[in-house]
Scaffold this active site. Structure first.
Site: not given
Ligand code: IDP
Ligand code: MG
Length: 142
Positions: A10, A50, A113, A116, A127
């Site tokens: 990312k 997304y 984070n 992905h 994807e």
């Molecule tokens: P994942 O990437 O671990 O699968 P997902 O729940 O699919 O997590 O969420 C997609 C992306 O959305 C996350 O990787 C993160 O960048 C962002 N995200 C998820 N939860 C939050 C939140 O509570 N606040 C802000 N961004 C979030």
């Molecule tokens: Mg996810």
């Protein structure tokens, strides 16, 4: 059986200049790189990628972040790739991620984070197709 998954390095991790370290950790864990490129997404393209999260409160923030700079999508192959790659990256929130995982090492927050990872083989196929044509994957691995 061999399985595919999609990784994306990312924009936060590209800005930190840790693309090489992340790819090294992925390949050292036994994943084969099928296809890889540096690219970027518009906010609209991030929104499409997304789309499953469009009702979530963080959707706008997520689309802005994912279009804020370069990204590195990587199509990966390994036995049990989807689950093994999710284990390698750790929890969504780096504060909850296990020691040594990619997110623990490189992520700054739950939103930004570092990487992905696909959450199912079906989503992985969709994807991967978002970023790479099947013929380029085949050509890359002939
Ligand atoms: P994942 O990437 O671990 O699968 P997902 O729940 O699919 O997590 O969420 C997609 C992306 O959305 C996350 O990787 C993160 O960048 C962002 N995200 C998820 N939860 C939050 C939140 O509570 N606040 C802000 N961004 C979030
Ligand atoms: Mg996810």
């Amino acid at each position: 059986m061999k399985q595919r998954t999609l990784a994306i390095i990312k924009p936060d991790a590209v800005r930190k200049n840790v693309v090489g370290e992340i790819i090294a950790q992925i390949t050292q864990a036994g994943f084969k790189v099928l296809a890889c490129k540096m690219t970027s997404l518009s906010a609209a393209q991030s929104g499409k990628f997304y789309e499953v999260h469009k009702e979530r409160p963080f959707y706008g923030e997520l689309c802005d972040f994912m279009s804020s700079g370069a990204i590195v999508p990587i199509a990966l192959e390994k036995e049990n790739a989807v689950e093994d790659y999710r284990a390698l990256i750790g929890s969504t929130d780096p504060a909850e991620a296990a020691e040594g995982t990619i997110r623990k090492r490189f992520a700054g927050s739950k939103a930004e984070n570092a990487v992905h990872g696909s959450d199912s083989p079906e989503n992985a196929a969709n994807e991967i197709a978002f970023f790479f044509t099947e013929s380029e994957i085949v050509a890359n691995n002939a």
